[in-house]
Design a protein around this motif. Structure first.
Motif, PDB file in Angstrom:
ATOM      1  N   LEU A  33       2.778   4.506   8.976  1.00 18.57           N
ATOM      2  CA  LEU A  33       1.774   3.940   9.886  1.00 18.57           C
ATOM      3  C   LEU A  33       1.747   4.716  11.198  1.00 18.57           C
ATOM      4  CD1 LEU A  33       2.181   0.055   9.474  1.00 18.57           C
ATOM      5  CD2 LEU A  33       0.455   1.536   8.453  1.00 18.57           C
ATOM      6  N   ASN A  34       2.920   4.996  11.737  1.00 17.56           N
ATOM      7  CA  ASN A  34       2.984   5.736  13.003  1.00 17.56           C
ATOM      8  C   ASN A  34       2.455   7.162  12.838  1.00 17.56           C
ATOM      9  OD1 ASN A  34       4.035   3.658  14.583  1.00 17.56           O
ATOM     10  ND2 ASN A  34       6.143   4.165  14.070  1.00 17.56           N
ATOM     11  N   ARG A  35       2.813   7.796  11.730  1.00 15.48           N
ATOM     12  CA  ARG A  35       2.380   9.189  11.519  1.00 15.48           C
ATOM     13  C   ARG A  35       0.863   9.277  11.369  1.00 15.48           C
ATOM     14  NH1 ARG A  35       1.653  12.039   7.030  1.00 15.48           N
ATOM     15  NH2 ARG A  35       2.719  10.562   5.669  1.00 15.48           N
ATOM     16  N   LEU A  36       0.261   8.247  10.779  1.00 10.38           N
ATOM     17  CA  LEU A  36      -1.187   8.239  10.580  1.00 10.38           C
ATOM     18  C   LEU A  36      -1.936   7.612  11.763  1.00 10.38           C
ATOM     19  CD1 LEU A  36      -1.263   7.127   6.832  1.00 10.38           C
ATOM     20  CD2 LEU A  36      -1.647   9.430   7.738  1.00 10.38           C
ATOM     21  N   ASN A  37      -1.169   7.259  12.807  1.00  7.70           N
ATOM     22  CA  ASN A  37      -1.768   6.633  13.999  1.00  7.70           C
ATOM     23  C   ASN A  37      -2.544   5.356  13.647  1.00  7.70           C
ATOM     24  OD1 ASN A  37      -0.887   8.613  15.933  1.00  7.70           O
ATOM     25  ND2 ASN A  37      -2.460   9.988  15.126  1.00  7.70           N
ATOM     26  N   ILE A  38      -1.996   4.579  12.715  1.00  5.05           N
ATOM     27  CA  ILE A  38      -2.580   3.291  12.372  1.00  5.05           C
ATOM     28  C   ILE A  38      -1.909   2.228  13.240  1.00  5.05           C
ATOM     29  CG2 ILE A  38      -2.889   1.559  10.566  1.00  5.05           C
ATOM     30  CD1 ILE A  38      -2.860   3.791   8.512  1.00  5.05           C
ATOM     31  N   PRO A  39      -2.641   1.602  14.144  1.00  2.00           N
ATOM     32  CA  PRO A  39      -2.017   0.600  15.014  1.00  2.00           C
ATOM     33  C   PRO A  39      -1.647  -0.659  14.244  1.00  2.00           C
ATOM     34  CG  PRO A  39      -4.390   0.661  15.366  1.00  2.00           C
ATOM     35  CD  PRO A  39      -4.079   1.774  14.421  1.00  2.00           C
ATOM     36  N   PHE A  40      -0.582  -1.299  14.684  1.00  2.00           N
ATOM     37  CA  PHE A  40      -0.223  -2.570  14.065  1.00  2.00           C
ATOM     38  C   PHE A  40       0.354  -3.522  15.108  1.00  2.00           C
ATOM     39  CE2 PHE A  40       3.592   0.059  13.532  1.00  2.00           C
ATOM     40  CZ  PHE A  40       4.617  -0.799  13.928  1.00  2.00           C
ATOM     41  N   GLY A  41       0.052  -4.794  14.899  1.00  2.00           N
ATOM     42  CA  GLY A  41       0.603  -5.848  15.725  1.00  2.00           C
ATOM     43  C   GLY A  41       1.459  -6.763  14.873  1.00  2.00           C
ATOM     44  N   LEU A  42       1.934  -7.849  15.474  1.00  2.00           N
ATOM     45  CA  LEU A  42       2.805  -8.785  14.779  1.00  2.00           C
ATOM     46  C   LEU A  42       2.174 -10.171  14.750  1.00  2.00           C
ATOM     47  CD1 LEU A  42       6.259  -7.819  16.371  1.00  2.00           C
ATOM     48  CD2 LEU A  42       5.124  -6.801  14.398  1.00  2.00           C
ATOM     49  N   GLY A  43       2.513 -10.929  13.721  1.00  3.31           N
ATOM     50  CA  GLY A  43       2.031 -12.299  13.620  1.00  3.31           C
ATOM     51  C   GLY A  43       3.124 -13.209  13.100  1.00  3.31           C
ATOM     52  N   SER A  44       3.005 -14.494  13.412  1.00  2.39           N
ATOM     53  CA  SER A  44       4.016 -15.453  12.950  1.00  2.39           C
ATOM     54  C   SER A  44       3.709 -15.958  11.551  1.00  2.39           C
ATOM     55  CB  SER A  44       4.125 -16.632  13.918  1.00  2.39           C
ATOM     56  OG  SER A  44       2.894 -17.321  14.028  1.00  2.39           O
ATOM     57  N   PHE A  82       0.849  -1.191   0.000  1.00  2.26           N
ATOM     58  CA  PHE A  82       0.000   0.000   0.000  1.00  2.26           C
ATOM     59  C   PHE A  82       0.886   1.244   0.000  1.00  2.26           C
ATOM     60  CE2 PHE A  82      -3.272  -2.877   1.800  1.00  2.26           C
ATOM     61  CZ  PHE A  82      -4.321  -2.558   0.946  1.00  2.26           C
ATOM     62  N   GLU A  83       0.576   2.171  -0.878  1.00  4.31           N
ATOM     63  CA  GLU A  83       1.345   3.409  -0.963  1.00  4.31           C
ATOM     64  C   GLU A  83       0.796   4.454   0.005  1.00  4.31           C
ATOM     65  OE1 GLU A  83       4.062   3.532  -2.492  1.00  4.31           O
ATOM     66  OE2 GLU A  83       3.935   1.745  -3.752  1.00  4.31           O
ATOM     67  N   LYS A  84       1.501   5.591   0.047  1.00  7.06           N
ATOM     68  CA  LYS A  84       1.197   6.624   1.026  1.00  7.06           C
ATOM     69  C   LYS A  84      -0.250   7.102   0.950  1.00  7.06           C
ATOM     70  CE  LYS A  84       2.432  11.356   2.280  1.00  7.06           C
ATOM     71  NZ  LYS A  84       3.266  12.534   1.929  1.00  7.06           N
ATOM     72  N   ASP A  85      -0.746   7.394  -0.261  1.00  2.87           N
ATOM     73  CA  ASP A  85      -2.104   7.920  -0.375  1.00  2.87           C
ATOM     74  C   ASP A  85      -3.143   6.869   0.008  1.00  2.87           C
ATOM     75  OD1 ASP A  85      -1.366   6.419  -2.533  1.00  2.87           O
ATOM     76  OD2 ASP A  85      -2.269   7.713  -4.052  1.00  2.87           O
ATOM     77  N   GLU A  86      -2.837   5.600  -0.251  1.00  3.69           N
ATOM     78  CA  GLU A  86      -3.754   4.544   0.150  1.00  3.69           C
ATOM     79  C   GLU A  86      -3.775   4.377   1.666  1.00  3.69           C
ATOM     80  OE1 GLU A  86      -4.555   1.204  -2.641  1.00  3.69           O
ATOM     81  OE2 GLU A  86      -2.387   1.403  -2.974  1.00  3.69           O
TER      82      GLU A  86
END
Length: 313
Positions: free
Chosen positions: A197-208, A162-166
């Protein structure tokens, strides 16, 4: 059940407090000085457990280096690695994948029947993105918006391309991401831009993901190395932030409160061993591995201690 002499780590502040933890049933009754006998942890670090926000038992067994591995073995790997919050613990969740292979009518039909929180595995390579764009003549993020998926607090699994605008469009909704460092490293895929992601305050987690190996210490180091060597900016993510994404933020994406506090469910891990780092977060991320997960406590039960499962005792 009482755990004595715990060095309880607050991941939000970095403070470590020597204390006791009392559990009643599946919840934490009290944190503080508690009279009576209990399990002496002898100053070992106690911290929130890891959240495995997405993985596939079936594909992990196919991709395993081991000759024979079943769901029970993979579940055990999660427990030994300190996973307290598991994608498979979730109720009322739908996973969408391979949407680029669906016709518009097939995709619409699937979307009309959605009733649950949606995990959509998509955007890991440019072929997926290009095929969606060719079918709908729109950016993939706009397609997800048009079909109402983003209105369901969607969780994007992968999303590397996903690009910046998306990402800005996705950030306008209550969208989360699950990053798969193990899968991406093995497949040679580029990582998503964590800075955006951080700048847009989009939370993210991790998966195996789709491999049997589960080591969240290694996953965190992969992310931090990516920032340092590929993005050439080690300040994009600190070791503390990496731990938060691997634990509390990931748990929240799955719908759980992972904080160690009174009245919360008793979910935590105990770490053994010492590190040579003055910074507690650096010490955990760089100085430890899943071999240091001495104990995994989930919903008030000790699932494993020093590699021995409760069912084997």
């Amino acid at each position: 059940m009482i755990f004595k002499n715990c060095n309880l780590l607050d991941l939000k502040t970095g403070k470590v407090k020597l204390t006791d933890i009392q559990i009643e049933g599946d919840k934490i009754e009290k944190i503080g000085k508690i009279a009576g006998e209990g399990i002496d942890l002898d100053g070992k670090i106690v911290m929130p457990g890891f959240a495995n926000c997405y993985h596939s038992y079936e594909r992990a067994s196919l991709n395993s280096y081991e000759k024979i591995i079943d769901i029970k073995d993979l579940h055990a790997k999660n427990i030994c690695a300190g996973v307290c919050f598991d994608y498979y613990d979730m109720k009322n969740v739908t996973i969408l994948e391979n949407i680029e292979k669906l016709s518009e009518n097939e995709f619409l039909k699937q979307c009309m029947t959605l009733e649950n929180k949606v995990f959509i595995k998509f955007g890991q390579n440019l072929n997926e993105m290009g095929e969606i764009n060719a079918i709908y003549k729109k950016m993939p993020s706009e397609v997800l918006e048009e079909f109402g998926i983003l209105d369901r607090n969607a969780v994007i699994v992968g999303g590397n391309c996903f690009e910046k605008d998306e990402l800005e469009l996705l950030g306008a909704y209550n969208t989360s991401f699950v990053l798969l460092p193990n899968d991406d490293a093995r497949s040679g895929r580029r990582f998503i831009n964590i800075n955006i992601l951080n700048r847009l305050n989009i939370p993210f987690g991790l998966g195996s993901g789709e491999y049997a190996e589960v080591d969240f210490f290694a996953f965190m180091r992969v992310l931090l190395s990516f920032n340092s060597f590929v993005m050439e900016n080690s300040s994009l993510m600190s070791e503390q932030e990496a731990l938060l994404h691997a634990t509390l933020i990931g748990a929240k994406i799955l719908g759980f409160d992972g904080e160690i506090k009174e009245k919360n469910y008793a979910n935590f891990i105990v770490l053994s061993g010492k590190t040579n780092y003055e910074d507690i977060f650096k010490g955990i991320v760089y100085g430890m591995s899943k071999q240091n997960v001495f104990m995994t406590v989930k919903n008030g039960k000790i699932l494993q201690q020093n590699g021995v499962f409760a069912m084997e005792k």
